[in-house]
Design a protein around this motif. Structure first.
Motif, PDB file in Angstrom:
ATOM      1  N   UNK A  92      -2.150  39.250 -15.169  1.00 35.37           N
ATOM      2  CA  UNK A  92      -2.083  38.880 -16.380  1.00 35.37           C
ATOM      3  C   UNK A  92      -2.331  39.948 -17.586  1.00 35.37           C
ATOM      4  N   UNK A  93      -1.806  40.045 -18.548  1.00 38.59           N
ATOM      5  CA  UNK A  93      -1.873  41.128 -19.357  1.00 38.59           C
ATOM      6  C   UNK A  93      -1.670  40.952 -20.887  1.00 38.59           C
ATOM      7  N   UNK A  94      -2.605  41.451 -21.862  1.00 40.26           N
ATOM      8  CA  UNK A  94      -2.317  41.391 -23.263  1.00 40.26           C
ATOM      9  C   UNK A  94      -2.266  42.737 -23.631  1.00 40.26           C
ATOM     10  N   UNK A  95      -1.085  42.873 -24.437  1.00 41.02           N
ATOM     11  CA  UNK A  95      -0.546  44.383 -24.936  1.00 41.02           C
ATOM     12  C   UNK A  95      -0.413  44.127 -26.467  1.00 41.02           C
ATOM     13  N   UNK A 149       1.553  40.938 -27.151  1.00 41.97           N
ATOM     14  CA  UNK A 149       2.365  40.349 -26.075  1.00 41.97           C
ATOM     15  C   UNK A 149       1.774  39.867 -25.057  1.00 41.97           C
ATOM     16  N   UNK A 150       1.675  38.662 -24.535  1.00 44.55           N
ATOM     17  CA  UNK A 150       0.777  38.361 -23.353  1.00 44.55           C
ATOM     18  C   UNK A 150       1.869  37.859 -22.240  1.00 44.55           C
ATOM     19  N   UNK A 151       1.558  38.450 -21.245  1.00 44.82           N
ATOM     20  CA  UNK A 151       2.334  38.472 -20.046  1.00 44.82           C
ATOM     21  C   UNK A 151       1.647  37.974 -18.716  1.00 44.82           C
ATOM     22  N   UNK A 152       2.078  36.933 -17.912  1.00 45.60           N
ATOM     23  CA  UNK A 152       1.752  36.859 -16.568  1.00 45.60           C
ATOM     24  C   UNK A 152       2.765  36.963 -15.504  1.00 45.60           C
ATOM     25  N   UNK A 153       2.537  37.580 -14.586  1.00 45.84           N
ATOM     26  CA  UNK A 153       3.779  37.723 -13.577  1.00 45.84           C
ATOM     27  C   UNK A 153       3.200  38.124 -12.151  1.00 45.84           C
ATOM     28  N   UNK A 154       4.151  38.512 -11.419  1.00 46.69           N
ATOM     29  CA  UNK A 154       3.978  38.871 -10.011  1.00 46.69           C
ATOM     30  C   UNK A 154       4.831  40.262  -9.939  1.00 46.69           C
ATOM     31  N   UNK A 155       4.183  40.864  -8.763  1.00 47.32           N
ATOM     32  CA  UNK A 155       4.506  42.046  -8.391  1.00 47.32           C
ATOM     33  C   UNK A 155       4.701  41.977  -6.775  1.00 47.32           C
ATOM     34  N   UNK A 156       5.894  42.902  -6.184  1.00 48.02           N
ATOM     35  CA  UNK A 156       6.089  42.566  -4.641  1.00 48.02           C
ATOM     36  C   UNK A 156       6.036  44.213  -4.386  1.00 48.02           C
ATOM     37  N   UNK A 157       5.895  44.574  -2.968  1.00 52.86           N
ATOM     38  CA  UNK A 157       5.919  45.714  -2.724  1.00 52.86           C
ATOM     39  C   UNK A 157       4.481  46.483  -2.580  1.00 52.86           C
ATOM     40  N   UNK A 158       4.404  47.643  -2.104  1.00 55.26           N
ATOM     41  CA  UNK A 158       3.040  48.303  -2.201  1.00 55.26           C
ATOM     42  C   UNK A 158       2.095  47.692  -1.169  1.00 55.26           C
ATOM     43  N   UNK A 159       0.831  47.891  -1.156  1.00 53.22           N
ATOM     44  CA  UNK A 159      -0.212  47.308  -0.359  1.00 53.22           C
ATOM     45  C   UNK A 159      -0.563  46.025  -0.752  1.00 53.22           C
TER      46      UNK A 159
END
Length: 155
Positions: free
Chosen positions: A132-135, A145-155
């Motif tokens: 989750x991020x607030x920028x 801008x408020x964002x919620x999300x998902x990341x793939x890859x890495x560890x």
């Protein structure tokens, strides 16, 4: 001597790239000035445990004949495993499309404006993948801008 220095720099660069991780993903955003839901796509280039480079693109759904999108290049600094601060550059474009019936002398109006700003904010990693991020964008096109999300890859 110059060749030796160049060799050391190149090898150091390869070791940074070899130890770096690349992630990609996206999420949902809400912009306080766009006043609508947006879709975010981003990548994350993890340099070390604390620093990563995060380019991203957010497209907000059109509302009231206004289309709003932004391109971001941020640097994340991890204070611990979960919480990070961020700073970076923002390029925002706002476009207004008025149909012929609203235009001057029956002509359609198509007007757009682009602005460059600075990003300041913070984020929280709920898990290795979810965040989750607030920028806040400082500049002529300033908005939170408020964002919620998902990341793939890495560890």
């Amino acid at each position: 001597m110059k060749k030796l220095i160049l060799l050391v720099v190149v090898l150091a660069g390869f070791s940074v790239v070899a130890s770096a991780q690349i992630k990609f993903g996206g999420g949902l955003s809400y912009g306080t000035e766009a006043k609508n839901l947006g879709f975010n796509v981003r990548g994350e280039y993890v340099i070390n445990d604390q620093i990563s480079i995060v380019p991203g693109f957010t497209y907000f759904l059109p509302k009231d004949l206004i289309t709003w999108w932004e391109l971001n290049a941020d640097v994340h600094y991890g204070f611990n495993e979960k919480f990070y601060g961020l700073g970076g550059l923002n390029y925002t474009t706002v476009k207004i499309d008025l149909p012929e019936e609203f235009g001057f002398l029956g002509a359609a109006i198509d007007n757009s404006s682009s602005e460059i700003g600075l990003n300041l904010g913070a984020g929280y990693k709920f898990t290795d993948k979810f965040f989750g991020e607030a920028k806040y964008v400082l500049g002529s096109a300033d908005q939170l801008t408020l964002t919620v999300g998902i990341l793939f890859g890495g560890k």
